[in-house]
Enzyme design. Structure first.
Site, PDB file in Angstrom:
ATOM      1  N   GLU A  44       0.825  -1.204   0.000  1.00  0.00           N
ATOM      2  CA  GLU A  44       0.000   0.000   0.000  1.00  0.00           C
ATOM      3  C   GLU A  44       0.867   1.267   0.000  1.00  0.00           C
ATOM      4  O   GLU A  44       0.458   2.316  -0.501  1.00  0.00           O
ATOM      5  CB  GLU A  44      -0.922  -0.006   1.231  1.00  0.00           C
TER       6      GLU A  44
ATOM      7  N   HIS B 262       8.540 -26.666   1.133  1.00  0.00           N
ATOM      8  CA  HIS B 262       7.892 -27.798   0.466  1.00  0.00           C
ATOM      9  C   HIS B 262       6.788 -27.339  -0.470  1.00  0.00           C
ATOM     10  O   HIS B 262       5.954 -28.140  -0.891  1.00  0.00           O
ATOM     11  CB  HIS B 262       7.368 -28.780   1.518  1.00  0.00           C
TER      12      HIS B 262
ATOM     13  N   LYS C 271     -13.122   1.815  -2.057  1.00  0.00           N
ATOM     14  CA  LYS C 271     -14.110   2.112  -1.006  1.00  0.00           C
ATOM     15  C   LYS C 271     -15.297   2.857  -1.623  1.00  0.00           C
ATOM     16  O   LYS C 271     -16.453   2.551  -1.338  1.00  0.00           O
ATOM     17  CB  LYS C 271     -13.487   2.989   0.088  1.00  0.00           C
TER      18      LYS C 271
HETATM   19  O1  PA5 Z   1      -3.377   1.584   5.926  1.00  0.00           O
HETATM   20  C1  PA5 Z   1      -4.442   2.146   5.803  1.00  0.00           C
HETATM   21  O2  PA5 Z   1      -4.558   3.378   5.868  1.00  0.00           O
HETATM   22  C2  PA5 Z   1      -5.706   1.338   5.552  1.00  0.00           C
HETATM   23  O3  PA5 Z   1      -5.424  -0.017   5.459  1.00  0.00           O
HETATM   24  C3  PA5 Z   1      -6.704   1.582   6.685  1.00  0.00           C
HETATM   25  O4  PA5 Z   1      -6.127   1.195   7.899  1.00  0.00           O
HETATM   26  C4  PA5 Z   1      -7.991   0.784   6.462  1.00  0.00           C
HETATM   27  O5  PA5 Z   1      -8.536   1.092   5.209  1.00  0.00           O
HETATM   28  C5  PA5 Z   1      -9.007   1.088   7.554  1.00  0.00           C
HETATM   29  O6  PA5 Z   1      -9.300   2.460   7.606  1.00  0.00           O
HETATM   30  P1  PA5 Z   1     -10.007   3.087   8.880  1.00  0.00           P
HETATM   31  O7  PA5 Z   1      -9.062   3.042  10.014  1.00  0.00           O
HETATM   32  O8  PA5 Z   1     -10.360   4.500   8.491  1.00  0.00           O
HETATM   33  O9  PA5 Z   1     -11.241   2.280   9.144  1.00  0.00           O
END
Ligand code: PA5
Length: 478
Positions: free
Chosen positions: A304, A333, A447
């Protein structure tokens, strides 16, 4: 106050062995000294960028300061955790992505591998679950094993707008309400300080929920060392001060702008060089069941953060390498054959453990069968370490790049070090690529598309577009 003695901390130091990345071992398949020298100034610039911007909320770099600025929060968390451990038999985290992967990873790393199945006395704390999906079967399975009256739920969401987490919340809130139970007595929020929907919900309840702050400058995937991870860990009886001390210790190890003196910068430079060579798969392979889920956590951190379409100049770069999780020895394995003989498109990072938490001698037996008899008298620790070494060696002999993070033991201090090392490595690599490491526009788009499909107001046009052209509906489906 310093954590344990200086000698102990130094004995617990994580080091990076990158011999098997270099031409000294891999010949023309390895990185030469000249190649390392060629990224020297880029690495220094990346170091400066991180050093100059650390702690800046507007750049989402608040995570660098978490080892230092949480004394009051830590004290509050420890007090809350004590009360939760006393009052509740179950502790359930509701969250997803960065709000869930850290708590599961620390649980896996530092608690008994069959923690929930242990008798209460041996467990010492509530049973622990993290719900990081909206699979109805999984939710039902959770509801089948917990008792709501005896459960504390920790809803973790910075935005309070994440469909998955809020779905879980709605279901749980409904169950608690129907049972006549008080929501604020059973739910703790970890969320943004002033914005977000959990704040609005709390206001409706007169501010009665216990709340922890997910700081402004800390993104989800960099949040394990703030209340997101610290509260669940403390409820489990994990030494959270040790985790933070480990992170601070690694921070000091990363205080030099030189590849040979800064472990995170060394890893970033290796990743950067190999990315530029076209190696687009990055495998993380811990040799420890306790570290199995660090690979899950790291996959999100790396993917990410670095998977970005454009760089800071606006140029399309489609940056990033694909992280793959693997487990030693299990995946010897299954995947290692591919790593040794498949395409030269991977870099493998091993995490080796110096001393496992317990010993397991291998009994003598079958002496008349040489394939089996030789094992007796050794220990499982010797075997797993030998297999780790042998796999790294076999990869090297096949001209495959690999390097090892040596972790003396798996404990709170070394886990804190490991997390901070991987976070710094990610920040340095992003800076070398000149991309925004800390946003996630792709995830945000997904989202929004979900909102459209579920009919949220304001997303009508997107819904129409997603429904697709009617004349193509059956044409490309077999
Ligand atoms: O790393 C990130 O920013 C995302 O993975 C968020 O943690 C995830 O989308 C959850 O978002 P939120 O904390 O607003 O629910």
């Amino acid at each position: 106050m310093a954590y344990k003695t200086k000698e102990w901390r130094n004995a617990m130091r994580i080091s990076v062995d990158y011999n098997y990345m270099t031409s000294a071992y891999l010949g023309d398949k390895g990185i030469t000294d000249a190649e390392l020298r060629s990224v020297k100034s880029k690495a220094e610039e990346a170091f400066d960028y991180v050093a100059q911007n650390r702690g800046k909320d507007e750049l989402f770099m608040g995570w660098t300061e978490l080892p230092y600025n949480q004394d009051a929060i830590v004290a509050d968390i420890i007090a809350t955790a004590k009360a939760v451990r006393k009052k509740f038999k179950y502790f359930v985290v509701l969250g997803i992505g960065g709000s869930a992967l850290g708590p599961i990873m620390a649980f896996n790393a530092l608690k008994h591998l069959h923690y929930n199945e242990l008798p209460p006395k041996k467990r010492g704390g509530p049973k622990f679950y993290v719900e990081d999906n909206v699979d109805p079967v999984r939710m039902q399975a959770l509801l089948d094993v917990i008792v709501p009256e005896e459960t504390c739920f920790n809803v973790i969401s910075k935005s309070g707008a994440t469909s998955e987490t809020m779905t879980q919340f709605l279901i749980i809130a409904d169950i608690l309400e129907k049972k006549g139970l008080s929501l604020p007595e059973h739910i703790i929020f970890t969320t943004d300080e002033s914005r977000g929907n959990l704040i609005k919900i709390d206001e409706k309840y007169g501010g009665k929920f216990k709340k922890y702050v997910l700081p402004d400058g800390v993104g989800g995937r960099f949040s394990e060392l703030c209340p997101v991870g610290l509260l669940p860990a403390a409820v489990l009886g994990i030494d959270i001060k040790g985790m933070l001390a480990g992170a601070a210790y690694m921070d000091t190890l990363c205080s030099k702008p030189t590849i040979t003196k800064n472990p995170a910068l060394a890893c970033a430079a290796l990743q950067y060089i190999t990315m530029k060579q076209g190696k687009n798969i990055h495998v993380l392979m811990p040799y420890s069941d306790n570290l199995k889920l660090i690979a899950d956590w790291y996959c999100q951190l790396w993917a990410e953060s670095l998977g970005k379409a454009v760089d800071y100049t606006g140029k399309t770069v489609n940056a990033g390498t694909t992280p793959v999780k693997s487990l030693g020895v299990t995946d010897q394995h299954s995947q290692v054959q591919l790593y040794i003989e498949g395409p030269y498109d991977k870099v493998i990072t091993f995490i080796s453990v110096g001393k496992y938490a317990c010993e397991m001698p291998i009994a003598h037996g079958c002496e008349d069968i040489p394939d089996v008899g030789f094992l007796g008298g050794h220990t499982m620790e010797e075997l797993i370490q030998a297999e780790n070494k042998a796999t790294a060696y076999a990869l090297m002999r096949a001209g495959r790049m690999n390097y090892t993070l040596n972790m003396p033991e798996v404990n709170a201090f070394t886990l804190g070090q490991l997390m901070f090392l991987l976070e710094m490595q990610t920040a340095y690599t992003g800076a070398m690529l000149n991309i925004n490491t800390f946003n996630q526009p792709g995830v945000e788009n997904g989202k929004k598309a979900t909102f459209a499909l579920l009919g949220k107001k304001g997303y009508e046009a997107q819904k129409k577009e997603m429904d697709g052209a009617p004349e193509l509906q059956s044409k490309y489906i077999v």
